[in-house]
Write a protein that holds these residues in place. Structure first.
Motif: not given
Length: 208
Positions: A11-18, A63-80
Motif C-alpha cells: 500500500x505504501x510501496x509507490x510512495x517509498x519508490x518515489x 526552474x531547472x527540470x530536475x528541481x521541478x521533478x524533485x518537487x513533484x515527487x516530494x509532493x506526490x510522496x507527502x500526499x500519498x
C-alpha cells in the motif's frame, strides 16, 4: 519504526519508490552534473496552449527540470502518506495502492504547481550558454584543416559571444571561391550541417 515498516508494504510501496527516486535526483542535481535545465520552449514549439500548460505546472519559467521533478515527487510522496494515514485513521487500514496513487497524483500535481512556481521566484536566474547553430551566423571562423572549396568543406573554429569554441564544416559562399588554411571568414548562411562563408579577404568585406 512503525512508519518505516509501513513503507515496505504494498500500500505504501509507490510512495517509498518515489521517495528514493526523489533522493537520487536531488543528489544528481546537488553535485551539479549539468542536467537540471532543459529547453522546454523547443519542445512545445512556441504553442500558446502548450506554453500556458507549462506555466501552470511551474515549468514555463527558469526552474531547472530536475528541481521541478524533485518537487513533484516530494509532493506526490507527502500526499500519498497523508492519504494512507488518513485512511488508516478513518477506516482502520490504508487504501489499495492503486486508489492511493490516483489520489496522490492529483493532489501532488496541484501542490507542486504552487511549490514549483514559488521556487522559480526565489531561485537565482538561470543563464544558459547553449546556442543554436543559427547563432553562429554573422560570426567569424578560422579554417583549421586544408582549404575550403565548393563541394569540399573544411573544418573551421568559431568562438561565440560566450567565449565557447564551436567546430563546423565550412564551404565558400561563392561557387568559385576558396578559403585557405588559417584564413578567417564571415559565416553568412547555413544549409543543414554545412556553413557558407565569405573570406575576410573578399572585397565585399573590406569595409566591415
Amino acid at each position: 519504526m512503525a512508519m518505516f515498516a509501513a513503507f515496505l508494504t504494498p500500500e505504501y510501496a509507490p510512495f517509498a519508490i518515489a521517495f528514493v527516486v526523489m533522493i537520487g535526483i536531488g543528489l544528481i542535481e546537488g553535485v551539479g552534473l549539468g542536467l537540471g535545465h532543459l529547453d522546454l520552449d523547443a519542445e512545445v514549439g512556441g504553442d500558446a496552449e502548450g506554453g500556458g500548460l507549462l506555466d501552470w505546472l511551474g515549468l514555463g519559467g527558469e526552474l531547472p527540470i530536475l528541481i521541478w521533478l524533485t518537487s513533484l515527487l516530494g509532493c506526490f510522496t507527502l500526499s500519498g502518506l497523508a492519504i494512507q494515514q488518513g485512511a488508516t485513521a478513518f477506516f482502520g487500514g490504508p487504501l489499495h495502492w492503486g486508489l492511493a496513487v490516483g489520489g496522490a497524483t492529483l493532489i501532488g500535481v496541484i501542490l507542486n504547481t504552487f511549490t514549483a512556481n514559488g521556487l522559480a521566484r526565489i531561485m537565482p536566474g538561470y543563464e544558459s550558454t547553449v546556442i543554436s547553430s543559427d547563432d553562429l551566423l554573422r560570426q567569424r571562423g578560422r579554417i583549421l584543416d586544408g582549404a575550403a572549396r565548393r563541394g569540399h568543406p573544411a573544418r573551421a573554429k568559431v568562438v561565440d559571444h560566450h567565449g565557447q569554441a564551436h567546430f563546423i564544416m565550412v564551404e565558400p559562399h561563392d561557387d568559385g571561391g576558396v578559403i585557405a588554411h588559417g584564413q578567417t571568414a564571415l559565416i553568412v548562411r547555413r544549409e543543414g550541417s554545412i556553413f557558407y562563408a565569405l573570406p575576410d579577404a573578399d572585397a565585399l568585406l573590406q569595409s566591415i
